[in-house]
Structure formats: structure tokens, C-alpha cells
Design a protein around this motif. Structure first.
Motif, PDB file in Angstrom:
ATOM      1  N   MET A  34     -18.457   3.454  17.526  1.00  0.00           N
ATOM      2  CA  MET A  34     -18.830   3.593  16.101  1.00  0.00           C
ATOM      3  C   MET A  34     -19.618   2.309  16.062  1.00  0.00           C
ATOM      4  O   MET A  34     -19.550   1.501  16.687  1.00  0.00           O
ATOM      5  N   GLY A  35     -20.678   2.279  15.171  1.00  0.00           N
ATOM      6  CA  GLY A  35     -21.634   1.052  14.803  1.00  0.00           C
ATOM      7  C   GLY A  35     -22.195   1.014  13.461  1.00  0.00           C
ATOM      8  O   GLY A  35     -21.871   1.938  12.741  1.00  0.00           O
ATOM      9  N   TRP A  36     -22.461   0.257  13.155  1.00  0.00           N
ATOM     10  CA  TRP A  36     -23.162  -0.400  11.776  1.00  0.00           C
ATOM     11  C   TRP A  36     -24.628  -0.778  12.122  1.00  0.00           C
ATOM     12  O   TRP A  36     -24.766  -1.516  13.145  1.00  0.00           O
ATOM     13  N   PHE A  37     -25.605  -0.221  11.307  1.00  0.00           N
ATOM     14  CA  PHE A  37     -27.043  -0.577  11.513  1.00  0.00           C
ATOM     15  C   PHE A  37     -27.506  -1.061  10.090  1.00  0.00           C
ATOM     16  O   PHE A  37     -26.843  -0.593   9.247  1.00  0.00           O
ATOM     17  N   ARG A  38     -28.664  -1.434   9.841  1.00  0.00           N
ATOM     18  CA  ARG A  38     -29.291  -1.568   8.607  1.00  0.00           C
ATOM     19  C   ARG A  38     -30.660  -1.661   8.537  1.00  0.00           C
ATOM     20  O   ARG A  38     -31.392  -1.709   9.924  1.00  0.00           O
ATOM     21  N   GLN A  39     -31.390  -1.231   7.621  1.00  0.00           N
ATOM     22  CA  GLN A  39     -32.703  -1.235   7.438  1.00  0.00           C
ATOM     23  C   GLN A  39     -33.057  -1.753   6.241  1.00  0.00           C
ATOM     24  O   GLN A  39     -32.942  -1.501   5.326  1.00  0.00           O
ATOM     25  N   ALA A  40     -34.130  -2.683   6.586  1.00  0.00           N
ATOM     26  CA  ALA A  40     -34.576  -3.398   5.121  1.00  0.00           C
ATOM     27  C   ALA A  40     -36.085  -2.599   4.873  1.00  0.00           C
ATOM     28  O   ALA A  40     -36.701  -2.028   6.005  1.00  0.00           O
ATOM     29  N   PRO A  41     -36.641  -2.915   3.914  1.00  0.00           N
ATOM     30  CA  PRO A  41     -37.873  -2.317   3.544  1.00  0.00           C
ATOM     31  C   PRO A  41     -39.116  -2.566   4.357  1.00  0.00           C
ATOM     32  O   PRO A  41     -39.123  -3.875   4.760  1.00  0.00           O
ATOM     33  N   GLY A  42     -39.759  -1.657   4.951  1.00  0.00           N
ATOM     34  CA  GLY A  42     -40.899  -1.960   5.803  1.00  0.00           C
ATOM     35  C   GLY A  42     -40.386  -2.428   7.216  1.00  0.00           C
ATOM     36  O   GLY A  42     -41.121  -2.851   8.189  1.00  0.00           O
ATOM     37  N   LYS A  43     -39.035  -2.328   7.429  1.00  0.00           N
ATOM     38  CA  LYS A  43     -38.868  -2.670   8.971  1.00  0.00           C
ATOM     39  C   LYS A  43     -38.006  -1.630   9.285  1.00  0.00           C
ATOM     40  O   LYS A  43     -37.470  -0.683   8.776  1.00  0.00           O
ATOM     41  N   GLU A  44     -37.680  -1.594  10.723  1.00  0.00           N
ATOM     42  CA  GLU A  44     -37.141  -0.775  11.482  1.00  0.00           C
ATOM     43  C   GLU A  44     -35.628  -0.793  11.315  1.00  0.00           C
ATOM     44  O   GLU A  44     -35.184  -1.938  11.029  1.00  0.00           O
ATOM     45  N   ARG A  45     -34.864   0.139  11.774  1.00  0.00           N
ATOM     46  CA  ARG A  45     -33.547   0.147  11.706  1.00  0.00           C
ATOM     47  C   ARG A  45     -33.134  -0.726  12.601  1.00  0.00           C
ATOM     48  O   ARG A  45     -33.463  -0.434  13.837  1.00  0.00           O
ATOM     49  N   GLU A  46     -32.030  -1.557  12.627  1.00  0.00           N
ATOM     50  CA  GLU A  46     -31.662  -2.572  13.423  1.00  0.00           C
ATOM     51  C   GLU A  46     -30.231  -2.460  13.547  1.00  0.00           C
ATOM     52  O   GLU A  46     -29.356  -2.365  12.804  1.00  0.00           O
ATOM     53  N   PHE A  47     -29.641  -2.790  14.772  1.00  0.00           N
ATOM     54  CA  PHE A  47     -28.263  -2.945  15.180  1.00  0.00           C
ATOM     55  C   PHE A  47     -27.485  -4.086  14.445  1.00  0.00           C
ATOM     56  O   PHE A  47     -28.214  -5.250  14.216  1.00  0.00           O
ATOM     57  N   GLY A  99     -21.075   7.934  17.861  1.00  0.00           N
ATOM     58  CA  GLY A  99     -21.447   8.638  19.036  1.00  0.00           C
ATOM     59  C   GLY A  99     -20.378   9.131  19.843  1.00  0.00           C
ATOM     60  O   GLY A  99     -19.215   8.682  19.698  1.00  0.00           O
ATOM     61  N   GLU A 100     -20.810  10.215  20.630  1.00  0.00           N
ATOM     62  CA  GLU A 100     -19.541  11.045  21.115  1.00  0.00           C
ATOM     63  C   GLU A 100     -19.564  10.887  22.574  1.00  0.00           C
ATOM     64  O   GLU A 100     -18.707  11.433  23.159  1.00  0.00           O
ATOM     65  N   THR A 101     -20.735  10.485  23.342  1.00  0.00           N
ATOM     66  CA  THR A 101     -20.868  10.362  24.822  1.00  0.00           C
ATOM     67  C   THR A 101     -20.544   8.857  25.245  1.00  0.00           C
ATOM     68  O   THR A 101     -20.740   7.934  24.381  1.00  0.00           O
ATOM     69  N   ASP A 102     -20.441   9.062  26.613  1.00  0.00           N
ATOM     70  CA  ASP A 102     -20.271   7.666  27.233  1.00  0.00           C
ATOM     71  C   ASP A 102     -21.605   7.508  27.977  1.00  0.00           C
ATOM     72  O   ASP A 102     -21.520   6.487  29.037  1.00  0.00           O
ATOM     73  N   TYR A 103     -22.640   7.594  27.548  1.00  0.00           N
ATOM     74  CA  TYR A 103     -23.907   7.647  28.111  1.00  0.00           C
ATOM     75  C   TYR A 103     -24.766   6.946  27.228  1.00  0.00           C
ATOM     76  O   TYR A 103     -25.121   7.334  26.273  1.00  0.00           O
ATOM     77  N   GLY A 104     -25.471   5.835  27.701  1.00  0.00           N
ATOM     78  CA  GLY A 104     -26.534   5.254  26.805  1.00  0.00           C
ATOM     79  C   GLY A 104     -25.680   3.920  26.094  1.00  0.00           C
ATOM     80  O   GLY A 104     -24.706   3.642  26.322  1.00  0.00           O
ATOM     81  N   SER A 105     -26.704   3.173  25.619  1.00  0.00           N
ATOM     82  CA  SER A 105     -26.369   1.793  25.050  1.00  0.00           C
ATOM     83  C   SER A 105     -25.965   2.180  23.560  1.00  0.00           C
ATOM     84  O   SER A 105     -26.841   2.799  22.737  1.00  0.00           O
ATOM     85  N   ILE A 106     -24.411   1.690  23.323  1.00  0.00           N
ATOM     86  CA  ILE A 106     -24.232   1.735  22.180  1.00  0.00           C
ATOM     87  C   ILE A 106     -24.725   0.953  20.780  1.00  0.00           C
ATOM     88  O   ILE A 106     -24.356   0.816  19.718  1.00  0.00           O
ATOM     89  N   ARG A 107     -25.613   0.042  21.427  1.00  0.00           N
ATOM     90  CA  ARG A 107     -26.270  -0.794  20.527  1.00  0.00           C
ATOM     91  C   ARG A 107     -27.594  -0.249  20.034  1.00  0.00           C
ATOM     92  O   ARG A 107     -28.357  -1.117  19.283  1.00  0.00           O
ATOM     93  N   LEU A 108     -28.133   0.933  20.654  1.00  0.00           N
ATOM     94  CA  LEU A 108     -29.216   1.372  20.126  1.00  0.00           C
ATOM     95  C   LEU A 108     -28.970   2.602  19.145  1.00  0.00           C
ATOM     96  O   LEU A 108     -27.935   3.382  19.520  1.00  0.00           O
TER      97      LEU A 108
END
Length: 125
Positions: A34-47, A99-108
Motif C-alpha cells: 500500500m502506498g500514498w502518492f501526491r500530485q501538485a498542480p503542474g507536477k507529476e504524481r510523486e511517491f 498493489g497485488e503483485t510481488d513484482y516491481g518497485s512499490i515506490r513507483l
């Protein structure tokens, strides 16, 4: 299908605190991460923060270390983000993700299967 609903956002003065909640519902909820991300106006979503549901390390982006804490209530299928010492730069829409899989970076962001609708956090001076 899993539904995630965030709450707890709002307007707060710099230096203040907020606690965001993310309630999961739907079919049997058993995420890998599980994760939290944020997105400010004009910026990409970030971890912001994340953890593996069945134990393991908790991760934070450098800018929130020491100020934000991610936690969970297993019985309630709820994840929290306690945010202290808020700064103007923390202003963003905050999203919860699962996320449900154990593959990949959970920070992305592209690791995650499910996203909430987001909750606005505005920090004023």
C-alpha cells in the motif's frame, strides 16, 4: 475489484497536522503493498510513503521523513498517513494506492493496481 476511498484532507496552516485515511472495500482485500502518492498542480504524481502489507520495511520520500508516518489498521482495512509539521510544499492532492503483485518497485506509481479518488491537502502560510 477493490475500492479505495481517501478522507481527511483539508486546509491547514504551515506547521500544522492532518491525518489522511484510506478505507478499502470490495472483494477480499489482501494487497502486497500500500502506498500514498501526491500530485501538485503542474507536477507529476510523486511517491510519499509505502509499505508491504504482510510486513517488511516502510519507505518514505526524503522530503517527508521525520514528519509523515504511514500506518494501518488491519481489522478495518484502512491505511493512514499522519502528516505533521506541514509545509507549503506539501500542498497537493494525495492518493492512496494498493498493489497485488510481488513484482516491481512499490515506490513507483505504475506498480499499483488500484487508486483512490484523491483528497486535497492545502497548506497555507
Amino acid at each position: 475489484q477493490v475500492q479505495l476511498v481517501e478522507s481527511g484532507g483539508g486546509l491547514v496552516q504551515a506547521g500544522g497536522s492532518l491525518r489522511l485515511s484510506c478505507a478499502a472495500s470490495g472483494r477480499t482485500f489482501n494487497p502486497y503493498a500500500m502506498g500514498w502518492f501526491r500530485q501538485a498542480p503542474g507536477k507529476e504524481r510523486e511517491f510519499v510513503a509505502c509499505f508491504k502489507w504482510n510486513g517488511g520495511n516502510t519507505y518514505y520520500t526524503n522530503s517527508v521523513k521525520g514528519r509523515f508516518t504511514i500506518s494501518r489498521d488491519n481489522a478495518q482495512n484502512t491505511v493512514y498517513l499522519q502528516m505533521n509539521s506541514l509545509k507549503l510544499d506539501d500542498t497537493a492532492v494525495y492518493y492512496c494506492a494498493a498493489g497485488e503483485t510481488d513484482y516491481g518497485s512499490i515506490r513507483l506509481p505504475n506498480y499499483y493496481n488500484y487508486w483512490g479518488q484523491g483528497t486535497q491537502v492545502t497548506v497555507s502560510s
